[in-house]
Design an enzyme around this catalytic site. Structure first.
Site, PDB file in Angstrom:
ATOM      1  CG  HIS A 257      -2.251   1.361   0.417  1.00 33.72           C
ATOM      2  ND1 HIS A 257      -2.196   1.994   1.234  1.00 33.72           N
ATOM      3  CD2 HIS A 257      -3.335   0.382   0.860  1.00 33.72           C
ATOM      4  CE1 HIS A 257      -3.089   2.782   0.826  1.00 33.72           C
ATOM      5  NE2 HIS A 257      -4.076   1.823   0.736  1.00 33.72           N
ATOM      6  CG  ASP A 308      -8.458  -3.848  -2.803  1.00 35.51           C
ATOM      7  OD1 ASP A 308      -9.644  -3.548  -3.228  1.00 35.51           O
ATOM      8  OD2 ASP A 308      -7.316  -3.401  -3.191  1.00 35.51           O
TER       9      ASP A 308
END
Length: 371
Positions: A257, A308
């Protein structure tokens, strides 16, 4: 000097959400996501993001009534849906339908604060109806009208499948919506705020946000994560599959991320939900594959899963088609997008960054016959 991709650049001030990337923490209006996810409903989060406070009982009842009253889509959009279902992908459908919704919005081009709040609630309320209608039409089934007695999450599952979901499934989707509702200045939210900063309308800003979310480096990662898990198929294939992919310099979707340097706090809750669902439906294999992928990627690359990765297995267990995973991300993020657009309008300055020119200089025009 700021990093490539506007890394470390502060593009706006906001009271809506905050991230501590080093500690792996996410806050909505000062409330820790670890406190909100187990306790709050998505409807409460909508109120929190838009009004910067949790609702009392009367305020929540009023919001629920407003959302339920706005769930039905206009005849114009109803007539458009069969074409969308037969001709477009889900995210392309959402982009087009949101743009089309502006044509018959009851508030028209009114840009007042109250009008934009009503537009926001309509977009939030109608997104589940649009997504469910699209999926049923492409499967040659009649769309199902909203059920006014069901919550936002439960009503979506009902319209999608034609049966009322169990309380457990409805609550799990509700938690997913809470976790996805906002996430500071991500690509789609930034896009929405840039468009809003020109004083363009709410529907234009949200159309741009959907276009940004459509990309696999943003919201589309959950679909790719599930496709990978499905392709692996068995737990004992995980290590060879991941090592081979990494050896080919292939990106493992759902990991890493831009902001978090430790575990994405949303992944913490989704991992637990994935495990619970796998056990409850008697199909733990998919969670076990995901958990093994997480371990191998950590051992090989030191990367943590993001929101996700486990969202993919949770949505699969809930019976949600793979290509609807990103639209459900949008369904949740509509709460945050519209709140950010309204916040931008409230204290606006045109967002117009500078660029660094790296091309040639001092060139001279040469007539075409001499080139």
């Amino acid at each position: 000097m700021p990093g490539k991709g506007l890394e470390d650049v502060i593009a706006a001030q906001t009271s809506i959400s905050d991230i501590d990337g080093k500690m792996g923490r996410l806050f909505y209006v000062g409330y820790d996501i670890h406190d909100l996810a187990p306790h709050a409903t998505f409807e409460e989060i909508i109120h929190l993001l838009h009004n910067l406070k949790l609702p009392d009982a009367a305020e929540l009842d009023e919001l629920n009534e407003q959302l339920v009253a706005e769930r039905e889509i206009s005849p114009f959009i109803e007539d458009l849906m069969p074409t969308m279902a037969s001709q477009t992908s889900p995210m392309s459908m959402l982009r087009t339908v949101v743009s089309a919704m502006s044509a018959y919005d009851p508030d028209g081009w009114d840009q007042s604060e109250r009008a934009n709040y009503r537009k926001a609630l309509r977009l939030i309320a109608r997104f589940p109806t649009v997504i469910a209608a699209y999926d049923r039409l492409r499967n040659e089934l009649d769309p199902i009208r909203p059920n006014e007695k069901l919550s936002h999450a439960a009503n979506f599952l009902y319209m999608l499948k034609g049966i009322e979901p169990s309380e457990e499934d409805a609550r799990i989707l509700d938690v997913c919506l809470v976790l996805h509702a906002d996430h500071t200045m991500n690509a789609s939210t930034f896009t929405a705020r840039v468009i809003a900063s020109t004083l363009s309308d709410m529907h234009s800003a949200i159309t741009g946000a959907i276009a940004a979310l459509k990309g696999p480096l943003h919201g589309g990662a959950n679909e790719e994560a599930w496709k990978m898990i499905e392709e692996i198929g068995e737990v004992d294939r995980v290590e060879s599959y991941i090592k081979d992919a990494l050896g080919r310099k292939q990106k493992i979707m759902g990991f890493g991320h831009r902001v978090y340097k430790t575990e994405d706090p949303r992944a913490t809750h989704l991992r637990r939900l994935s495990q619970e669902l796998g056990q409850r439906v008697g199909e733990p294999k998919w969670h076990e594959i995901a958990a093994r992928v997480e371990k191998v990627v950590m051992d090989e690359k030191g990367l943590y899963p993001n929101v996700d990765f486990y969202a993919a297995t949770v949505y699969h267990y809930l019976g949600i088609p793979t290509d609807l995973m990103t639209p459900i991300f949008a369904l949740a993020r509509m709460a945050g997008w519209t709140a950010h657009v309204r916040e931008q309008y409230a204290d606006n300055r045109l967002i117009r960054p500078e660029s660094e020119y790296i091309g040639p200089r001092d060139q001279k025009y040469v007539p075409i016959e001499e080139r």
